[in-house]
Design an enzyme around this catalytic site. Sequence first.
Site, PDB file in Angstrom:
ATOM      1  N   HIS A  86       0.823  -1.217   0.000  1.00 33.95           N
ATOM      2  CA  HIS A  86       0.000   0.000   0.000  1.00 33.95           C
ATOM      3  C   HIS A  86       0.853   1.262   0.000  1.00 33.95           C
ATOM      4  O   HIS A  86       0.360   2.333  -0.321  1.00 33.95           O
ATOM      5  CB  HIS A  86      -1.061  -0.022   1.107  1.00 33.95           C
ATOM      6  CG  HIS A  86      -0.594   0.268   2.496  1.00 33.95           C
ATOM      7  ND1 HIS A  86      -0.292  -0.717   3.410  1.00 33.95           N
ATOM      8  CD2 HIS A  86      -0.415   1.433   3.153  1.00 33.95           C
ATOM      9  CE1 HIS A  86       0.046  -0.161   4.558  1.00 33.95           C
ATOM     10  NE2 HIS A  86      -0.015   1.146   4.432  1.00 33.95           N
ATOM     11  N   ASP A 221       1.099  -7.686   2.255  1.00 32.68           N
ATOM     12  CA  ASP A 221       1.236  -6.250   1.998  1.00 32.68           C
ATOM     13  C   ASP A 221       2.695  -5.808   1.845  1.00 32.68           C
ATOM     14  O   ASP A 221       3.262  -5.169   2.733  1.00 32.68           O
ATOM     15  CB  ASP A 221       0.549  -5.485   3.143  1.00 32.68           C
ATOM     16  CG  ASP A 221       0.236  -4.036   2.785  1.00 32.68           C
ATOM     17  OD1 ASP A 221       0.812  -3.532   1.801  1.00 32.68           O
ATOM     18  OD2 ASP A 221      -0.565  -3.422   3.493  1.00 32.68           O
ATOM     19  N   SER A 655       3.875   2.382   8.272  1.00 37.11           N
ATOM     20  CA  SER A 655       3.654   1.370   7.248  1.00 37.11           C
ATOM     21  C   SER A 655       4.945   1.074   6.502  1.00 37.11           C
ATOM     22  O   SER A 655       5.614   1.996   6.034  1.00 37.11           O
ATOM     23  CB  SER A 655       2.602   1.847   6.252  1.00 37.11           C
ATOM     24  OG  SER A 655       1.336   1.775   6.834  1.00 37.11           O
TER      25      SER A 655
HETATM   26  N1  ARG Z   1      -4.614   0.421   7.217  1.00 38.31           N
HETATM   27  C1  ARG Z   1      -3.326   0.423   6.607  1.00 38.31           C
HETATM   28  C2  ARG Z   1      -2.512   1.600   7.088  1.00 38.31           C
HETATM   29  O1  ARG Z   1      -3.011   2.659   7.276  1.00 38.31           O
HETATM   30  C3  ARG Z   1      -3.401   0.493   5.132  1.00 38.31           C
HETATM   31  C4  ARG Z   1      -3.924  -0.707   4.520  1.00 38.31           C
HETATM   32  C5  ARG Z   1      -4.137  -0.548   3.050  1.00 38.31           C
HETATM   33  N2  ARG Z   1      -5.068  -1.557   2.617  1.00 38.31           N
HETATM   34  C6  ARG Z   1      -6.349  -1.290   2.278  1.00 38.31           C
HETATM   35  N3  ARG Z   1      -7.168  -2.280   2.096  1.00 38.31           N
HETATM   36  N4  ARG Z   1      -6.777  -0.061   2.112  1.00 38.31           N
HETATM   37  O2  ARG Z   1      -1.329   1.493   7.218  1.00 38.31           O
END
Ligand code: ARG
Length: 720
Positions: A86, A221, A655
């Site tokens: 992501h 991811d 992330s």
């Molecule tokens: N929740 C994750 C973060 O903010 C991002 C995940 C991205 N995946 C998604 N399905 N939008 O780090």
Amino acid sequence: MKKIIITLIVLFTINSISVKADEGMWLVHLIGEKTYADMTKRGLKLTKEQLYSMNSNSLKDAIVLFGGGCTAEVVSKEGLLFTNHHCGYSNIAASSTVDHNYLKDGFWAKSKQEEIACPGLSVQFLVKIEDVTEAVLTKIKDVKPEDITTQLTTVLNEMSGKTSDGTGYETRVSSFFKGNQFLKFTYQRYTDVRLVGAPPESIGKFGGDTDNWEWPRHTGDFSIFRVYMAADGKPSDFKAENVPYKPKQFLQVSIKGVNDGDYAMIYGYPGGTNRYETSHGVKLKIDIENPNLVTLRDARLKAMMTEMVKDPAVKIQLASSYAGIANYWKFFDGETKQLIKHNVLAQKEKEEKQFETWAKGKSEYDNLFSGIKASYDSWRPYAKGRVYLNEGIMGSPLLAASSSLKALDDALSAKEIKPEAVTKATAAVKASFERFNKDENTASDKSILATVLNMYYHDVDANQQPIEFYTKLKTSYGDLEKDETYKKFAKDVFEKSILLNAARFTAFVENPDTAILHKDLAYSTALAFINNYNNNYSKFYKNFISTNYAYGNKYLKGVLEMKKGQALYPDANQTMRVSFGNVKSYSPRDAVNYKEICTLSGVMEKYTPGDYEFDAPAKLIELIAAKDFGQYVDKKTNDIVVTFITTNDITGGNSGSPVLNAKGELIGLAFDGNYEALSHKIAFDGELNRTICLDVRYLLFVVDKLGGAKNIVDELILAK
Ligand code: ARG
């Protein structure tokens, strides 16, 4: 387990705002003896100098700020980087076409020649950190209270920027403990970063928004990049002759696997927390800011998805923007729910009472919280309108881009026109529309525009509306109660605006003219809402944030004094931090226990052929059926461990961060937080908070067995 709970209870009763287990995003260079002792007690086997050193190579040299808001780590002597899927998403999308669809099919460079340049992408290495508190405080000491937030921004910007010493370093000064400390960070930025590998989206984003912010989790991811430099070692924009970056330090990759209770350490760039938010701030968030943001985002997302499912080209075009909006749509919805569930409001009120007890007799803190309350009370009536402007009206990409014309309009309307100001504003408009045109999808934007104008009219207090705009709309387009009215208007905007007509737009920027501008339907719509806010409400907002700054600054000054001698960490602000904890299972609610790992068996359980979120690549299904796991197999489960959870304190911006074992070897990549603790930006939950991590063995399995990119695995140093 029991013992842990008992100690926790003791801790809470002594002082409920004391740092709880595993709470803390520590500044790497300021890890004190006490915190370091905690780390070693928990299992860390490295010296303090190996964690961070100004003079010799240390772990911090392997960690970079990736793009605008993620973390990545160097994993080979040739500048190979691991980060989240992501985090690389917009670059993977930008490299894709319907025929070479790397989002859908994945991408693997089998040699350096096949790597893909990513214009606009950069990574930053941290060079050094200096305390500049005195210098900043001196510069702002005579600033009027109502100007403090704008002046402070100006001062920090002046002290930041490119250095002129020939190194090319960039510096940024950040505020800590709400303006009680200022630190200057020096970075070296590299601007030639290339895409090396990415799994298909059905692995990298498996589970989509349904599983986002949730555990159990089966998302792979990750994405892989490489940083390049000029032959002389200096940063350079993309050039074919650039060479792979030679790092001072890179991480070894462990394939030994994780066990419940193992030490886990996470380095990275957490973007922002507000752990000293007051009860009044929490209330505003719960009642007004979050729910309205969620409603507006929900409407925008529906409009986008309607178009994305129709056409793969539109899906590629809107994917990254959609993912970003959706990510924090779900976050803020969950945050509200958890703030209410954990009764954070009462928790904050209790902390404030404790502070007042401590502050009794110290006159500088007199009436601190009544002042804060008064400040919130006076802003509250206008807060919804501001959310509707930013997340609603400006949620239309066309209106957001059109708002960049305001500065040009002002420059052209000045009593004495300054040609430099006009040139500068024109350049900004051009840049803004260049970005806009790249990703503009008129069908979804038109639908967003109609919807948000309608919502604004119905939801925002009638006397806070741009009345003239809605009156005209009614006269020219009909009944404001009917959806049709807004749709007809939006259709006209998109048909008539010169901003959407390449030839007319070019003619306009070559010879900007306010008469044309004011007649334009897109600009005049944006302007009606901007002026409504600027002329009537921005003064209240400015007053609100400057008084809040002053109160917050004083509150934290008191907190620092009250807690003298305790190890305190500052709120996250996109500076490098380290957090430590353990791999750990948890119980989210009565009768339910969550294991600390998820495996490929779980991918098969969720697998739904053809589904938008839960499809999986045929090749992965084959590998699972054949149990072809190679050296990446987990011996305990005879499966591939996809993800695991730890107790670490992280937030958005972390992330892609490396999850390291006691010896500093890479065991995973942090990529999410769990739903039960989504109140974490405001209040860390010592029981429920978990960081969701990709197991690096899954990454290697996908690269090697699914991607056939053994070349990438061969570049690493594996600890077996
Ligand atoms: N929740 C994750 C973060 O903010 C991002 C995940 C991205 N995946 C998604 N399905 N939008 O780090």
